[in-house]
Design an enzyme around this catalytic site. Sequence first.
Site, mmCIF file in Angstrom:
data_model
loop_
_atom_site.group_PDB
_atom_site.id
_atom_site.type_symbol
_atom_site.label_atom_id
_atom_site.label_comp_id
_atom_site.label_asym_id
_atom_site.label_seq_id
_atom_site.Cartn_x
_atom_site.Cartn_y
_atom_site.Cartn_z
ATOM 1 N N ASP A 12 0.866 -1.181 0.000
ATOM 2 C CA ASP A 12 0.000 0.000 0.000
ATOM 3 C C ASP A 12 0.902 1.231 0.000
ATOM 4 O O ASP A 12 2.102 1.132 0.263
ATOM 5 C CB ASP A 12 -0.887 -0.012 1.259
ATOM 6 C CG ASP A 12 -1.780 1.223 1.335
ATOM 7 O OD1 ASP A 12 -2.461 1.511 0.339
ATOM 8 O OD2 ASP A 12 -1.772 1.919 2.374
ATOM 9 N N SER A 13 0.294 2.389 -0.207
ATOM 10 C CA SER A 13 1.065 3.629 -0.150
ATOM 11 C C SER A 13 1.542 3.900 1.279
ATOM 12 O O SER A 13 2.461 4.684 1.482
ATOM 13 C CB SER A 13 0.204 4.789 -0.631
ATOM 14 O OG SER A 13 -0.995 4.841 0.112
ATOM 15 N N TYR A 44 -0.402 8.485 -2.346
ATOM 16 C CA TYR A 44 -0.424 8.211 -3.778
ATOM 17 C C TYR A 44 -1.638 8.894 -4.432
ATOM 18 O O TYR A 44 -1.644 9.130 -5.627
ATOM 19 C CB TYR A 44 -0.544 6.703 -4.041
ATOM 20 C CG TYR A 44 0.714 5.888 -3.835
ATOM 21 C CD1 TYR A 44 1.873 6.428 -3.283
ATOM 22 C CD2 TYR A 44 0.743 4.538 -4.212
ATOM 23 C CE1 TYR A 44 3.013 5.649 -3.105
ATOM 24 C CE2 TYR A 44 1.883 3.761 -4.052
ATOM 25 C CZ TYR A 44 3.007 4.317 -3.488
ATOM 26 O OH TYR A 44 4.137 3.546 -3.320
ATOM 27 N N GLY A 45 -2.651 9.174 -3.604
ATOM 28 C CA GLY A 45 -3.964 9.598 -4.129
ATOM 29 C C GLY A 45 -3.988 10.927 -4.842
ATOM 30 O O GLY A 45 -4.981 11.262 -5.495
ATOM 31 N N CYS A 75 -3.739 -0.904 -2.112
ATOM 32 C CA CYS A 75 -4.004 0.513 -2.371
ATOM 33 C C CYS A 75 -4.950 0.659 -3.568
ATOM 34 O O CYS A 75 -4.663 0.170 -4.664
ATOM 35 C CB CYS A 75 -2.669 1.190 -2.678
ATOM 36 S SG CYS A 75 -2.813 2.931 -3.041
ATOM 37 N N ASN A 76 -6.070 1.329 -3.328
ATOM 38 C CA ASN A 76 -7.041 1.535 -4.422
ATOM 39 C C ASN A 76 -6.437 2.368 -5.545
ATOM 40 O O ASN A 76 -6.724 2.146 -6.714
ATOM 41 C CB ASN A 76 -8.287 2.244 -3.902
ATOM 42 C CG ASN A 76 -9.226 1.303 -3.195
ATOM 43 O OD1 ASN A 76 -10.224 0.875 -3.754
ATOM 44 N ND2 ASN A 76 -8.929 0.967 -1.953
ATOM 45 N N THR A 77 -5.610 3.338 -5.168
ATOM 46 C CA THR A 77 -5.018 4.211 -6.186
ATOM 47 C C THR A 77 -4.076 3.407 -7.087
ATOM 48 O O THR A 77 -4.162 3.486 -8.314
ATOM 49 C CB THR A 77 -4.278 5.382 -5.508
ATOM 50 O OG1 THR A 77 -5.185 6.052 -4.631
ATOM 51 C CG2 THR A 77 -3.766 6.368 -6.523
ATOM 52 N N GLU A 154 -6.174 9.706 9.303
ATOM 53 C CA GLU A 154 -4.824 9.578 9.897
ATOM 54 C C GLU A 154 -4.691 10.433 11.146
ATOM 55 O O GLU A 154 -3.934 10.124 12.058
ATOM 56 C CB GLU A 154 -3.758 9.890 8.852
ATOM 57 C CG GLU A 154 -3.822 8.851 7.736
ATOM 58 C CD GLU A 154 -2.561 8.617 6.963
ATOM 59 O OE1 GLU A 154 -1.589 9.350 7.154
ATOM 60 O OE2 GLU A 154 -2.566 7.669 6.140
ATOM 61 N N CYS A 186 -11.306 3.225 -1.026
ATOM 62 C CA CYS A 186 -10.013 3.703 -0.520
ATOM 63 C C CYS A 186 -9.717 2.950 0.770
ATOM 64 O O CYS A 186 -10.632 2.652 1.550
ATOM 65 C CB CYS A 186 -10.092 5.208 -0.264
ATOM 66 S SG CYS A 186 -8.623 5.879 0.523
ATOM 67 N N THR A 187 -8.436 2.666 0.978
ATOM 68 C CA THR A 187 -8.032 1.867 2.138
ATOM 69 C C THR A 187 -8.502 2.442 3.479
ATOM 70 O O THR A 187 -8.746 1.704 4.420
ATOM 71 C CB THR A 187 -6.490 1.787 2.202
ATOM 72 O OG1 THR A 187 -5.962 3.110 1.999
ATOM 73 C CG2 THR A 187 -5.948 0.860 1.147
ATOM 74 N N HIS A 188 -8.610 3.772 3.550
ATOM 75 C CA HIS A 188 -8.922 4.407 4.839
ATOM 76 C C HIS A 188 -10.422 4.432 5.175
ATOM 77 O O HIS A 188 -10.785 4.650 6.322
ATOM 78 C CB HIS A 188 -8.425 5.850 4.840
ATOM 79 C CG HIS A 188 -6.934 5.987 4.858
ATOM 80 N ND1 HIS A 188 -6.123 5.421 3.896
ATOM 81 C CD2 HIS A 188 -6.103 6.630 5.730
ATOM 82 C CE1 HIS A 188 -4.859 5.713 4.168
ATOM 83 N NE2 HIS A 188 -4.819 6.439 5.271
#
Length: 271
Positions: A12-13, A44-45, A75-77, A154, A186-188
């Site tokens: 992931d980023s 990365y987004g 990572c989705n991006t 975050e 998105c991961t978050h």
Amino acid sequence: MREKNRPIGIFDSGIGGLTVVKEIIRELPNEDIVYFGDTARLPYGNKSARTVTRFSLENVKFLLKFNVKSIVVACNTSSSLSLPALRKKFKVPILGVVSPAVKKAVELSPGGRIGVIATAATVGSACYQREIKKSAGRYKSFAQACPLFVPLVEEGWTNDDVTLEVARRYLGPLVKQNIDTLILGCTHYPLLEKLIRKAVGERIQFVDSAKETALELKRVLAENGLKSLSRSARYKFFVSDEPERFRKAARRFLGKIPCLNKGKFSSTISP
Ligand code: DGL
């Protein structure tokens, strides 16, 4: 080492990919995992496809050093921008998070109106929109970039009035479009699920790309006879910046899964 017992590589980023790790541990508790979070170069987004693809290629190269049997692009991006380039370059099976989420959304959507929320780069790539069109030509997709969500998560503001107001602003246009299904792309975003629910009401169903990817990985490993036979699993976490911040935040992203105690954290120079 027998092929089945080789680890799964996940990248992931940065830290967000741990939401995918959490689901994979839940579905596949016997699998060894090597995780790489590119904390030195996140996010990365908001980066270009060229840059994200360059980073992603390096991340895969790093994971291949661990003799992984497959790689998950958490990572989705990266999944949206770089998956074809990764698959072209490497022989190891590589799974992204977009297709599993789209598959589930198409299956669930009663009226064929699917919303997608993600980073600006993911939305800009139109990868989710294309996949939805490919899987169900008549379905309509509505994508919304939510660039403030990642820093808010975050910061730990996952249950905060400010974040709720931001969510209402981002999601208002999608609710107006009368979407019936929403992909958390998105991961978050799994950490914002409750708050997003508050912002959009009860009517819309959510699809979590992390959960769907773990289920897809389970299917793929089973189909190829690659599920691990070992009774216990080992976890290794690598980051490209110093590991302390990652270690602290990891607890929030991994939830109650007690793997942190077993997990070894290391820092590595940019791969
Ligand atoms: N991991 C990224 C994603 O899922 C979010 C964080 C970033 O922008 O790097 O798209």
